[in-house]
Design a protein around this motif. Structure first.
Motif, PDB file in Angstrom:
ATOM      1  N   THR A 104      49.737  31.815  46.368  1.00 46.57           N
ATOM      2  CA  THR A 104      50.115  31.419  45.004  1.00 46.57           C
ATOM      3  C   THR A 104      49.003  30.696  44.234  1.00 46.57           C
ATOM      4  N   LEU A 105      47.952  30.253  44.920  1.00 50.28           N
ATOM      5  CA  LEU A 105      46.854  29.524  44.261  1.00 50.28           C
ATOM      6  C   LEU A 105      45.537  30.231  44.530  1.00 50.28           C
ATOM      7  N   PHE A 106      44.769  30.465  43.435  1.00 44.59           N
ATOM      8  CA  PHE A 106      43.493  31.144  43.565  1.00 44.59           C
ATOM      9  C   PHE A 106      42.446  30.450  42.686  1.00 44.59           C
ATOM     10  N   GLU A 107      41.249  30.302  43.242  1.00 44.82           N
ATOM     11  CA  GLU A 107      40.098  29.787  42.512  1.00 44.82           C
ATOM     12  C   GLU A 107      38.945  30.764  42.690  1.00 44.82           C
ATOM     13  N   THR A 108      38.291  31.092  41.615  1.00 46.25           N
ATOM     14  CA  THR A 108      37.150  32.005  41.708  1.00 46.25           C
ATOM     15  C   THR A 108      36.188  31.720  40.567  1.00 46.25           C
ATOM     16  N   ALA A 109      35.002  32.296  40.651  1.00 41.88           N
ATOM     17  CA  ALA A 109      33.947  32.004  39.679  1.00 41.88           C
ATOM     18  C   ALA A 109      34.002  32.947  38.491  1.00 41.88           C
ATOM     19  N   GLN A 110      33.504  32.437  37.396  1.00 40.04           N
ATOM     20  CA  GLN A 110      33.407  33.256  36.189  1.00 40.04           C
ATOM     21  C   GLN A 110      32.494  34.454  36.461  1.00 40.04           C
ATOM     22  N   GLY A 111      32.917  35.614  35.942  1.00 37.48           N
ATOM     23  CA  GLY A 111      32.144  36.833  36.144  1.00 37.48           C
ATOM     24  C   GLY A 111      32.513  37.612  37.384  1.00 37.48           C
ATOM     25  N   GLU A 112      33.319  37.008  38.259  1.00 37.48           N
ATOM     26  CA  GLU A 112      33.724  37.675  39.493  1.00 37.48           C
ATOM     27  C   GLU A 112      34.997  38.516  39.279  1.00 37.48           C
ATOM     28  N   LYS A 113      35.416  39.170  40.345  1.00 34.70           N
ATOM     29  CA  LYS A 113      36.652  39.971  40.343  1.00 34.70           C
ATOM     30  C   LYS A 113      37.697  39.273  41.222  1.00 34.70           C
ATOM     31  N   ILE A 114      38.954  39.320  40.782  1.00 35.59           N
ATOM     32  CA  ILE A 114      40.039  38.709  41.550  1.00 35.59           C
ATOM     33  C   ILE A 114      41.186  39.708  41.693  1.00 35.59           C
ATOM     34  N   THR A 115      41.863  39.655  42.843  1.00 35.10           N
ATOM     35  CA  THR A 115      43.061  40.467  43.063  1.00 35.10           C
ATOM     36  C   THR A 115      44.251  39.530  43.239  1.00 35.10           C
ATOM     37  N   LEU A 116      45.201  39.621  42.321  1.00 35.75           N
ATOM     38  CA  LEU A 116      46.424  38.825  42.417  1.00 35.75           C
ATOM     39  C   LEU A 116      47.453  39.667  43.176  1.00 35.75           C
ATOM     40  N   PRO A 117      47.839  39.231  44.390  1.00 36.54           N
ATOM     41  CA  PRO A 117      48.700  40.083  45.244  1.00 36.54           C
ATOM     42  C   PRO A 117      50.162  40.094  44.797  1.00 36.54           C
TER      43      PRO A 117
END
Length: 350
Positions: A11-24
């Motif tokens: 339920t919690l995600f942190e990532t860097a600007q410019g990156e790709k994220i997958t929300l499950p």
């Protein structure tokens, strides 16, 4: 009785600007879920007064992804066929404004389930600059500064020495939150290259600075040079002022002399004009005194004219006898008295 359920748990995600994220968002269906499958991702605003923003939707075997212009072209279902049980969402080229709460809704009547995920997009440290504050002299305190112009908090700074002993001086004091490294009572041994690393949870950035500790400067010589330079500057300024004043006085004198000469010329011209006018008026007066015009002046003999110029004795002028024709009163006419010859009875001039 088994029903539709969402199986993903993060339920919690942190990532860097410019990156790709997958929300499950994976799910399982039950045998009783017989209605059409609908999968919907929405962005829940921080302000509860605002409505949810639909991002992407799968309905009736078709994908709809043109609801939110800010993410157009940057989001997609992880699985091109979400009905297989995977409704996860991919977001590409993340931006700091993508931070927020996302919700996945899965519906297949009569089953309905939803799940919220918190996404935080962090900015890596960037544009980090190193600098030196204070005099780089032996015995002085020197501060090495390290600041990142970009980067999400909390930023942490760390200094290390990359030359010499590779260890920070014993008198150094580091503040990891501000990035300041204080070197107290600096010595020649403190000289060298220092390296700073700025970091947060998603990245790092670096910068370097060269420290060169030198002996104290000759302040007495600097002060003496400054005094001499000041005196020289004032002397030059005084000379320029004197020259300007002198030139101004010369111009003023030339103007005054020119003015006086002009007044003298005008005065002489005026005197000359007055003299010519005066002589002309006298000539006119004398020219009009012919014997025929002097009959009105015969009443006063020459002997009664109160002027020394006309008082003559017989011994002084033996050849001329006093004229019987009276001379005009020239003083009354404003003219200079002159001797006027008289005409005798026989017509001769005496």
């Amino acid at each position: 009785t088994r029903s539709l359920s969402i199986t993903s748990s993060e339920t919690l995600f942190e990532t860097a600007q410019g990156e790709k994220i997958t929300l499950p968002c994976t799910f399982e269906l039950s045998e009783k879920d017989e209605g059409p499958l609908d999968i919907e991702w929405v962005l829940i605003p921080a302000d509860n007064q605002k409505k949810e923003q639909i991002l992407i939707m799968y309905a009736v075997d078709r994908i709809y992804n043109d609801y939110y212009a800010a993410m157009t072209g940057r989001m997609q279902f992880t699985n091109p066929d979400p009905k297989s049980g995977d409704g996860s969402l991919d977001i590409l080229n993340l931006k700091s404004e993508d931070t927020g709460t996302y919700q996945c809704k899965v519906k297949k009547a009569p089953g309905v389930q939803s799940k919220k995920i918190q996404l935080t997009v962090l900015v890596k440290p960037a544009r980090t600059k190193c600098s030196i504050e204070g005099s780089q002299e032996i015995g002085k305190d020197v501060i090495l500064k390290c600041v990142s112009r970009e980067g999400s908090p909390l930023l942490s700074y760390d200094w290390r020495r990359v030359s010499g002993t590779h260890e920070l001086p014993a008198t150094s004091m580091l503040n990891k939150n501000t990035g300041e490294l204080l070197l107290k009572n600096a010595s020649k041994d403190y000289s060298g290259t220092y390296h700073c690393v700025a970091s947060n949870r998603v990245g790092t950035d670096e910068c370097s600075v060269e420290l060169n500790v030198t002996p104290p400067m000759n302040t007495a010589g600097i002060i003496a040079g400054a005094i001499i330079g000041t005196i020289l500057g004032l002397s030059i300024l005084s000379f320029l002022i004197f020259c300007c004043c002198k030139k101004h006085r010369e111009k003023k004198y030339e103007k005054e002399v020119h003015h006086d000469i002009r007044e003298d010329v005008l005065f002489l011209k005026s005197r000359s004009s007055t003299a010519r006018s005066y002589i002309g008026s006298n000539r006119s007066s004398l020219g009009s005194m012919s014997p025929s015009n002097m009959e009105g002046y015969t009443k006063t003999p020459y002997s009664q004219v109160p002027s020394e110029d006309f008082e003559r004795t017989a011994g002084q002028n033996p050849t001329f006898a006093p004229s019987k024709v009276a001379a005009p009163n020239l003083s009354r006419m404003g003219a200079v008295p002159v001797m006027i010859p008289a005409q005798s009875k026989d017509g001769s001039i005496v």
